[in-house]
Design a protein around this motif. Structure first.
Motif, mmCIF file in Angstrom:
data_model
loop_
_atom_site.group_PDB
_atom_site.id
_atom_site.type_symbol
_atom_site.label_atom_id
_atom_site.label_comp_id
_atom_site.label_asym_id
_atom_site.label_seq_id
_atom_site.Cartn_x
_atom_site.Cartn_y
_atom_site.Cartn_z
ATOM 1 N N SER A 161 -0.366 17.036 -6.698
ATOM 2 C CA SER A 161 0.245 16.693 -7.989
ATOM 3 C C SER A 161 -0.682 15.830 -8.807
ATOM 4 O O SER A 161 -0.818 15.998 -10.035
ATOM 5 C CB SER A 161 1.577 15.976 -7.771
ATOM 6 N N TYR A 162 -1.350 14.863 -8.138
ATOM 7 C CA TYR A 162 -2.290 14.010 -8.846
ATOM 8 C C TYR A 162 -3.471 14.812 -9.376
ATOM 9 O O TYR A 162 -3.954 14.610 -10.489
ATOM 10 C CB TYR A 162 -2.788 12.892 -7.922
ATOM 11 N N ILE A 163 -3.956 15.714 -8.539
ATOM 12 C CA ILE A 163 -5.135 16.497 -8.942
ATOM 13 C C ILE A 163 -4.812 17.375 -10.141
ATOM 14 O O ILE A 163 -5.596 17.450 -11.099
ATOM 15 C CB ILE A 163 -5.627 17.336 -7.755
ATOM 16 N N THR A 164 -3.675 18.041 -10.113
ATOM 17 C CA THR A 164 -3.350 18.985 -11.183
ATOM 18 C C THR A 164 -2.912 18.301 -12.471
ATOM 19 O O THR A 164 -3.028 18.880 -13.563
ATOM 20 C CB THR A 164 -2.239 19.933 -10.726
ATOM 21 N N SER A 165 -2.380 17.095 -12.388
ATOM 22 C CA SER A 165 -1.894 16.419 -13.588
ATOM 23 C C SER A 165 -2.942 15.531 -14.241
ATOM 24 O O SER A 165 -2.715 15.018 -15.336
ATOM 25 C CB SER A 165 -0.653 15.579 -13.263
ATOM 26 N N ASP A 166 -4.122 15.310 -13.628
ATOM 27 C CA ASP A 166 -5.151 14.429 -14.174
ATOM 28 C C ASP A 166 -6.163 15.289 -14.922
ATOM 29 O O ASP A 166 -6.870 16.113 -14.323
ATOM 30 C CB ASP A 166 -5.845 13.660 -13.050
ATOM 31 N N ASP A 167 -6.193 15.119 -16.215
ATOM 32 C CA ASP A 167 -7.120 15.883 -17.028
ATOM 33 C C ASP A 167 -8.546 15.344 -16.949
ATOM 34 O O ASP A 167 -9.506 16.056 -17.285
ATOM 35 C CB ASP A 167 -6.671 15.889 -18.491
ATOM 36 N N THR A 168 -8.726 14.074 -16.504
ATOM 37 C CA THR A 168 -10.075 13.473 -16.460
ATOM 38 C C THR A 168 -10.868 13.933 -15.248
ATOM 39 O O THR A 168 -12.088 13.883 -15.245
ATOM 40 C CB THR A 168 -9.967 11.953 -16.441
ATOM 41 N N GLY A 169 -10.198 14.366 -14.163
ATOM 42 C CA GLY A 169 -10.896 14.815 -12.950
ATOM 43 C C GLY A 169 -11.233 13.704 -11.998
ATOM 44 O O GLY A 169 -11.833 13.960 -10.940
ATOM 45 N N ILE A 170 -10.877 12.465 -12.294
ATOM 46 C CA ILE A 170 -11.207 11.328 -11.420
ATOM 47 C C ILE A 170 -10.399 11.408 -10.138
ATOM 48 O O ILE A 170 -10.920 11.174 -9.035
ATOM 49 C CB ILE A 170 -10.951 10.001 -12.140
ATOM 50 N N CYS A 171 -9.098 11.740 -10.246
ATOM 51 C CA CYS A 171 -8.258 11.819 -9.054
ATOM 52 C C CYS A 171 -8.776 12.869 -8.088
ATOM 53 O O CYS A 171 -8.747 12.694 -6.863
ATOM 54 C CB CYS A 171 -6.828 12.141 -9.453
ATOM 55 N N GLU A 172 -9.280 13.954 -8.638
ATOM 56 C CA GLU A 172 -9.790 15.013 -7.760
ATOM 57 C C GLU A 172 -11.015 14.540 -6.998
ATOM 58 O O GLU A 172 -11.169 14.815 -5.802
ATOM 59 C CB GLU A 172 -10.125 16.235 -8.607
ATOM 60 N N MET A 173 -11.897 13.731 -7.663
ATOM 61 C CA MET A 173 -13.101 13.239 -6.994
ATOM 62 C C MET A 173 -12.750 12.250 -5.888
ATOM 63 O O MET A 173 -13.334 12.289 -4.803
ATOM 64 C CB MET A 173 -14.032 12.553 -8.015
ATOM 65 N N VAL A 174 -11.764 11.417 -6.114
ATOM 66 C CA VAL A 174 -11.388 10.400 -5.119
ATOM 67 C C VAL A 174 -10.661 11.034 -3.954
ATOM 68 O O VAL A 174 -10.956 10.766 -2.771
ATOM 69 C CB VAL A 174 -10.546 9.307 -5.783
ATOM 70 N N ILE A 175 -9.692 11.903 -4.277
ATOM 71 C CA ILE A 175 -8.845 12.439 -3.222
ATOM 72 C C ILE A 175 -9.596 13.453 -2.367
ATOM 73 O O ILE A 175 -9.435 13.495 -1.141
ATOM 74 C CB ILE A 175 -7.590 13.090 -3.844
#
Length: 470
Positions: free
Chosen positions: A17-31
């Motif tokens: 949910s965090y990855i798909t809802s974050d438009d900046t892409g930061i959550c995807e890099m961390v998670i």
């Protein structure tokens, strides 16, 4: 609301949910850099032992998907509700008996076969009941051709106001036919007309009918009467005209159907026209006018004898003997028989064009002049109407000229309006004398004011002639 006790599923759901809802892409890099599967790997292996999921779901990053959610043991499903209520959706056996054979169109066509064949269908468009928002007129139509017990009950017709009289007549005939009324109407629309009736439906024929070209909104009548005109049989102008001469009694002309008619039928027609009664033991025959003493074969056809002019002769007699048979009458009998109807074929004299053959019918009540067809008048034929003169309007009938050979001209004087007019006729001398005698007998037996005034005026105009005659 659903309750979950699977931590791995919740963590995986949150991560995605965090990855798909974050438009900046930061959550995807961390998670993505966090190795969370080592921490919950044992839990995942244990769950896989108790559940059978497709391999593609287990290998993906989100091993707990919507399919896994639908099969979770922690979710209570209500899918068995419809099975408990299965009686609401019972199957029904549809048999062929409940089905109607054929389509709806074919059934309507079968019903239309029972409807009468309406020759006036073109006038259905003037029916006011089939139009909305259009000015209409309600008219009660008395049907004079209907049975006597139905004539007093009019038929209601609704027509559009812009329809003409001719259109209304067609609409009336269309509705009449659709209602299966009797008697059946003739398909010729010109045989019908609209008249103004009385309140009880009676029609005074002295008043003219409505003009077919006039629009109906011009009239304010709420009641009209449909009248069928009298059918006048058309004279077949191509049919041959036969002339039969009776010695010393003139001649008769009449039309026959064709030249295939037998001579015995021609003889019968001539006897009927002359009103000669056939007595047992006394028979008649026909001769060619140009061949005296040679009897014709009565079984031969008219076309085979080569002529249309004949002479009527009594069997075993000559042409002169027939005069004695007809001349044995008294003057009293002639006067009494003058009132009986009799017709003659004579020529109507015209001042400019050629004479035309007419049928002159005389009775004690009236004199009728009807035009008949004759050969040689096709190029100069004019449309003449039959005329009738009442006997009370006849002033005089007299022979004005005798011509050779055996021809005479007689004049019929009649009152027209306020002046006296006349017709001149030409025929053989014997026929002219017979007509003059017949009319004078009628005028003597019923003297009228018209004849009296005419004779008075005639005496004033020719005093010297009257004195010399006296």
């Amino acid at each position: 609301m659903a309750m979950f006790d699977d931590k791995a599923f919740i963590i995986s759901h949150l991560r995605n949910s965090y990855i798909t809802s974050d438009d900046t892409g930061i959550c995807e890099m961390v998670i993505e850099n966090e190795n969370w599967q080592d921490k919950y790997g044992d839990k995942k292996a244990e769950m896989m032992k108790h559940r059978s999921f497709p391999s593609n779901l287990c290998d993906s990053g989100l091993y707990s998907s919507d399919s896994e959610l639908s099969t979770s043991c922690d979710i209570v499903s209500d899918m068995d509700f419809a099975q408990d209520q299965g009686f609401l959706f019972e199957k029904k056996d549809v048999t062929s008996a409940d089905r109607q054979s054929g389509s709806r169109l074919s059934r309507q066509l079968e019903k239309s076969d029972a409807l009468p064949n309406n020759p006036f269908s073109d006038y259905a468009k003037f029916d006011g009941k089939a139009h909305a928002g259009v000015a209409t007129k309600n008219i009660d139509i008395f049907l004079t051709m209907a049975p006597k017990d139905e004539r007093s009950y009019p038929m209601r017709v609704v027509t559009i106001a812009t329809a003409k009289v001719h259109d209304l007549i067609g609409l009336i005939c269309w509705q009449y036919t659709n209602q299966n009324r009797r008697p059946t109407l003739r398909p010729e629309l010109h045989l019908y007309s609209l008249h103004i009736p009385e309140d009880d439906g009676d029609v005074d024929m002295d008043f003219p009918c409505l003009d077919n070209k006039e629009p109906m909104h011009k009239f304010g009548f709420t009641k009209l009467a449909l009248v069928q005109k009298k059918v006048v049989p058309l004279v077949n102008r191509t049919a041959p005209v036969v002339t039969v001469t009776v010695p010393h009694r003139g001649f008769s002309k009449f039309q026959v159907q064709s030249e295939n008619i037998l001579m015995k039928d021609v003889l019968k027609k001539s006897l009927d026209k002359r009103k000669i009664k056939q007595i047992k033991g006394l028979s008649y025959m026909l001769e060619k006018q140009s061949e005296p003493g040679v009897a014709l074969d009565l079984d031969a056809s008219l076309g085979s004898v080569g002529t249309l002019e004949f002479c009527l002769v009594r069997e075993h007699s000559t042409r002169g003997d027939l005069h004695e048979e007809f001349s044995d009458t008294s003057s009293v009998a002639d006067s009494l028989s003058s009132h009986q109807y009799k017709s003659y074929i004579v020529s109507l004299v015209h001042k400019i064009r050629a004479n035309s053959d007419v049928q002159l019918g005389i009775s004690g009540e009236k004199v009728e002049i009807d035009p008949v067809a004759s050969k040689g008048t096709k190029l100069f034929r004019q449309s003449r109407k039959a005329v009738t003169y009442e006997a009370d309007n006849i002033a005089e009938c007299d022979i004005v000229e005798e011509k050779a050979p055996g021809k005479a001209t007689f004049r019929l004087v009649y009152l027209s309006g306020h002046e006296y007019k006349h017709h001149d006729f030409e025929s053989d001398t014997s026929t002219a004398k017979e007509i003059v005698q017949k009319l004078n007998n009628i005028l003597e037996l019923r003297p009228g004011l018209v004849r009296k005034e005419y004779l008075t005026q005639k005496a004033k105009k020719h005093p010297k002639r009257q004195s010399s005659l006296s």
